[in-house]
Design a protein around this motif. Sequence first.
Motif, short mmCIF file in Angstrom:
data_model
loop_
_atom_site.label_atom_id
_atom_site.label_comp_id
_atom_site.label_asym_id
_atom_site.label_seq_id
_atom_site.Cartn_x
_atom_site.Cartn_y
_atom_site.Cartn_z
N TYR A 43 0.83 -1.21 0.00
CA TYR A 43 0.00 0.00 0.00
C TYR A 43 0.87 1.26 0.00
N SER A 44 1.90 1.26 0.82
CA SER A 44 2.72 2.47 0.99
C SER A 44 4.03 2.43 0.20
N ARG A 48 2.65 1.09 -8.43
CA ARG A 48 1.52 0.51 -9.16
C ARG A 48 0.51 -0.16 -8.24
N THR A 49 0.96 -1.11 -7.42
CA THR A 49 0.03 -1.83 -6.55
C THR A 49 -0.54 -0.90 -5.50
N GLY A 50 0.30 -0.05 -4.92
CA GLY A 50 -0.20 0.91 -3.93
C GLY A 50 -1.25 1.83 -4.52
N ARG A 54 -5.02 2.16 -3.26
CA ARG A 54 -5.57 3.45 -2.80
C ARG A 54 -6.80 3.86 -3.60
N ALA A 55 -6.91 3.38 -4.85
CA ALA A 55 -8.05 3.73 -5.69
C ALA A 55 -9.30 2.91 -5.36
N GLU A 59 -14.38 -0.20 1.50
CA GLU A 59 -14.81 -1.56 1.86
C GLU A 59 -14.05 -2.62 1.06
N ASN A 60 -13.76 -2.34 -0.19
CA ASN A 60 -12.96 -3.29 -0.99
C ASN A 60 -11.54 -3.37 -0.45
N ARG A 61 -10.98 -2.21 -0.13
CA ARG A 61 -9.61 -2.16 0.39
C ARG A 61 -9.50 -2.97 1.68
#
Length: 101
Positions: A43-44, A48-50, A54-55, A59-61
């Motif tokens: 995440y941090s 790309r993955t972060g 973040r997008a 609730e999905n996150r």
Amino acid sequence: FKYGDKEQGVGLLTAAGFVSPKAQLTRLTWRLPNADALFEAFYSGTARTGGNLRAQPAENRERIRRAVREEAARNEKGRAVELPMAAWVYVGVKPLVQNQK
């Protein structure tokens, strides 16, 4: 991910002019303080993955966070998490260029 395939990595070295290219698979262990640290690293610590995380709607996150935590917890060793990893290490010799007149 070109270098994840041994033959392709060796081929790239050869195409770049290296001779006697070799590849060795090196086994590594990524040690994290806890299962939540894996999600936080992506995440941090990754663009790309972060960015994709973040997008996501909150609730999905959180569902992703829980799934990553559960998977990472399968590799707990004491209070830490140890994730097995591997990396190809490539070496080659660059020939010396003779000064031609």
